[in-house]
Design a protein around this motif. Structure first.
Motif, PDB file in Angstrom:
ATOM      1  N   THR A  70      -9.356   9.758  -3.070  1.00 11.55           N
ATOM      2  CA  THR A  70      -8.571   9.804  -4.300  1.00 11.55           C
ATOM      3  C   THR A  70      -7.079   9.859  -3.980  1.00 11.55           C
ATOM      4  O   THR A  70      -6.647  10.648  -3.132  1.00 11.55           O
ATOM      5  N   ASN A  71      -6.293   9.016  -4.669  1.00  9.08           N
ATOM      6  CA  ASN A  71      -4.838   9.027  -4.469  1.00  9.08           C
ATOM      7  C   ASN A  71      -4.163   9.938  -5.480  1.00  9.08           C
ATOM      8  O   ASN A  71      -4.824  10.594  -6.296  1.00  9.08           O
ATOM      9  N   ALA A  72      -2.846   9.965  -5.449  1.00  6.15           N
ATOM     10  CA  ALA A  72      -2.092  10.900  -6.283  1.00  6.15           C
ATOM     11  C   ALA A  72      -2.226  10.615  -7.775  1.00  6.15           C
ATOM     12  O   ALA A  72      -2.066  11.513  -8.604  1.00  6.15           O
ATOM     13  N   SER A  73      -2.514   9.381  -8.153  1.00  8.02           N
ATOM     14  CA  SER A  73      -2.630   9.028  -9.562  1.00  8.02           C
ATOM     15  C   SER A  73      -4.070   9.068 -10.071  1.00  8.02           C
ATOM     16  O   SER A  73      -4.345   8.659 -11.191  1.00  8.02           O
ATOM     17  N   GLY A  74      -5.005   9.535  -9.231  1.00  8.89           N
ATOM     18  CA  GLY A  74      -6.391   9.635  -9.650  1.00  8.89           C
ATOM     19  C   GLY A  74      -7.235   8.421  -9.338  1.00  8.89           C
ATOM     20  O   GLY A  74      -8.442   8.422  -9.612  1.00  8.89           O
ATOM     21  N   GLY A  75      -6.636   7.377  -8.766  1.00 13.74           N
ATOM     22  CA  GLY A  75      -7.388   6.195  -8.389  1.00 13.74           C
ATOM     23  C   GLY A  75      -7.876   6.286  -6.957  1.00 13.74           C
ATOM     24  O   GLY A  75      -7.869   7.360  -6.341  1.00 13.74           O
ATOM     25  N   LEU A  76      -8.310   5.165  -6.407  1.00 17.36           N
ATOM     26  CA  LEU A  76      -8.799   5.117  -5.041  1.00 17.36           C
ATOM     27  C   LEU A  76      -7.710   4.649  -4.081  1.00 17.36           C
ATOM     28  O   LEU A  76      -6.872   3.823  -4.441  1.00 17.36           O
ATOM     29  N   ARG A  77      -7.729   5.164  -2.890  1.00 18.76           N
ATOM     30  CA  ARG A  77      -6.756   4.788  -1.862  1.00 18.76           C
ATOM     31  C   ARG A  77      -7.133   3.421  -1.297  1.00 18.76           C
ATOM     32  O   ARG A  77      -8.013   3.298  -0.434  1.00 18.76           O
ATOM     33  N   THR A  78      -6.468   2.397  -1.778  1.00 18.76           N
ATOM     34  CA  THR A  78      -6.792   1.028  -1.389  1.00 18.76           C
ATOM     35  C   THR A  78      -6.591   0.803   0.098  1.00 18.76           C
ATOM     36  O   THR A  78      -7.347   0.059   0.731  1.00 18.76           O
ATOM     37  N   GLY A  79      -5.595   1.440   0.682  1.00 22.83           N
ATOM     38  CA  GLY A  79      -5.343   1.263   2.106  1.00 22.83           C
ATOM     39  C   GLY A  79      -6.522   1.709   2.955  1.00 22.83           C
ATOM     40  O   GLY A  79      -6.853   1.062   3.960  1.00 22.83           O
ATOM     41  N   MET A  80      -7.188   2.801   2.571  1.00 22.11           N
ATOM     42  CA  MET A  80      -8.355   3.261   3.318  1.00 22.11           C
ATOM     43  C   MET A  80      -9.509   2.269   3.179  1.00 22.11           C
ATOM     44  O   MET A  80     -10.245   2.013   4.139  1.00 22.11           O
ATOM     45  N   LEU A  81      -9.681   1.702   1.982  1.00 18.85           N
ATOM     46  CA  LEU A  81     -10.739   0.711   1.788  1.00 18.85           C
ATOM     47  C   LEU A  81     -10.465  -0.546   2.603  1.00 18.85           C
ATOM     48  O   LEU A  81     -11.391  -1.159   3.157  1.00 18.85           O
ATOM     49  N   MET A  82      -9.220  -0.952   2.686  1.00 22.92           N
ATOM     50  CA  MET A  82      -8.860  -2.110   3.504  1.00 22.92           C
ATOM     51  C   MET A  82      -9.146  -1.839   4.974  1.00 22.92           C
ATOM     52  O   MET A  82      -9.587  -2.728   5.710  1.00 22.92           O
ATOM     53  N   GLU A  83      -8.902  -0.614   5.411  1.00 19.62           N
ATOM     54  CA  GLU A  83      -9.204  -0.256   6.798  1.00 19.62           C
ATOM     55  C   GLU A  83     -10.704  -0.341   7.052  1.00 19.62           C
ATOM     56  O   GLU A  83     -11.143  -0.770   8.128  1.00 19.62           O
TER      57      GLU A  83
END
Length: 383
Positions: free
Chosen positions: A45-58
């Motif tokens: 979870t990122n600061a705005s409540g969404g998903l951390r796209t960078g981790m998914l890309m990794e």
């Protein structure tokens, strides 16, 4: 005198005999169960409540590597073992694209999958997909991408042959042609790169028009609708720890994504969403313990008033030698973000030097290519 003919030496047996595989033999799947695991969701979870796209890309990068190794070792192999014992290793040569096709909602499980779709003598094109698993509905494609992986000899570090690919079905032929098209597109882009050839007449006219409108010292600067490209520079320097290492004891982290994201937010004065990874140029790996310096710059934006409001960012990575202070470039990342609030970009970035002008045109090409690719993929998905 009778000439003595020496017997021809027998070729040494290959440490890894080549196999024949079809596209369906090697397909790797991983499921992130966000809907049923609050603990897992908290990690992403990122600061705005969404998903951390960078981790998914990794994860997608790691998945592409796993698929490439399975293609070489066989679908039944679960662990890699020591690279020297295998006789080869695989590295990411380039990431052609990663395109976001739908919003990321954190309450759904996500499936990551991929497969080898095309091979060369020592290279593999790996297609990856990220899908949302919706209860009682068909899966929704969230992200699509392609990785180019190359195989190297573990001792000589030269090209190592890859397994042969069997194409049987119509779907496999389509995927194979997609992989071939990706390779041909990279070759064409390299030959027509602005570091090799001058811009086209259309590009030169657009650049000159931007200069006439925004590049001169007039009231536009006072109105705040122009920012010089050199003034968008954002830097970060850090030490690489062992926790960030991959199986080759090198680093691939989310730092470049984070810096590019921060720069996009600062430039647009708004929260932004990821649109695409437009390419990565890998020059050399980042070893553990090195000091990594990242430089981010806004190199192109959507024209004023145009939607969606896109910002194209370049992030350069380099390793710093502590004793000499010299820097060695390692990677060059290109990202595109868009504003979340549906508003246009409030300012336009303007080049000041010829080198910046070429970067500005590269960014323009990337934005146009991204719009075209996402549009065609969405049309194909809706059919």
């Amino acid at each position: 005198m009778t000439r003595r003919i020496r017997p021809r030496p027998r070729p040494k047996p290959h440490p890894h005999p080549l196999q024949l595989y079809s596209l369906r033999d090697i397909c790797t799947i991983r499921i992130l169960r966000f809907a049923s695991s609050p603990e897992l969701l908290e990690q992403y979870t990122n600061a705005s409540g969404g998903l951390r796209t960078g981790m998914l890309m990794e994860h997608l990068d790691s998945l592409a590597g796993s698929i490439a190794y399975k293609y070489m070792l066989g679908p039944e192999v679960e662990t890699l073992g020591r690279v020297q014992e295998r006789g080869f290793y695989i590295v990411t040569a380039s990431v052609e694209r990663l395109d976001m096709l739908a919003p990321l909602y954190p309450v759904r499980d996500i499936r990551l999958s991929g497969q080898v779709i095309c091979t060369g003598k020592s290279s593999m094109e790996v297609a990856v997909k990220m899908e949302a698993l919706n209860p009682n509905r068909r899966e929704e494609t969230l992200m699509l991408g392609r990785f180019s992986m190359v195989c190297r000899n573990a001792s000589t570090h030269k090209a190592h042959p890859v397994n042969l690919l069997i194409i049987n079905t119509r779907e496999e032929k389509v995927l194979f042609k997609m992989g071939e098209s990706a390779r041909n597109r990279r070759k064409y882009a390299a030959l027509h790169s602005l570091s090799r050839v001058p811009p086209s007449s259309t590009e030169a006219a657009e650049l000159h028009s931007t200069y006439l409108k925004y590049g001169q010292d007039d009231e536009s600067l006072a109105l705040g609708d122009r920012v010089w490209m050199g003034d968008t520079l954002l830097e970060k320097t850090m030490l690489m720890f062992p926790q960030e290492r991959n199986i080759h004891q090198k680093v691939f982290g989310v730092y470049t994504y984070q810096l590019g994201f921060a720069n996009s937010c600062l430039f647009t004065r708004s929260h932004v969403s990821f649109l695409s990874l437009d390419g990565i140029a890998f020059r050399q790996p980042v070893p553990i313990g090195s000091i990594l310096r990242l430089r981010s710059q806004i190199i192109h934006t959507s024209p004023p008033g145009q939607l969606p409001a896109a910002v194209h960012v370049r992030v350069q990575a380099s390793v710093v030698d502590v004793q000499t202070g010299q820097e060695e470039p390692t990677n060059d990342f290109r990202f595109t973000w868009t504003r979340d609030d549906g508003q246009t970009v409030p300012r336009i970035v303007v080049p000041r030097t010829y080198q910046e002008a070429m970067l500005w045109l590269e960014g323009q090409r990337a934005l146009k290519m991204g719009t075209q690719i996402r549009g065609s993929r969405l049309q194909g998905r809706d059919r």
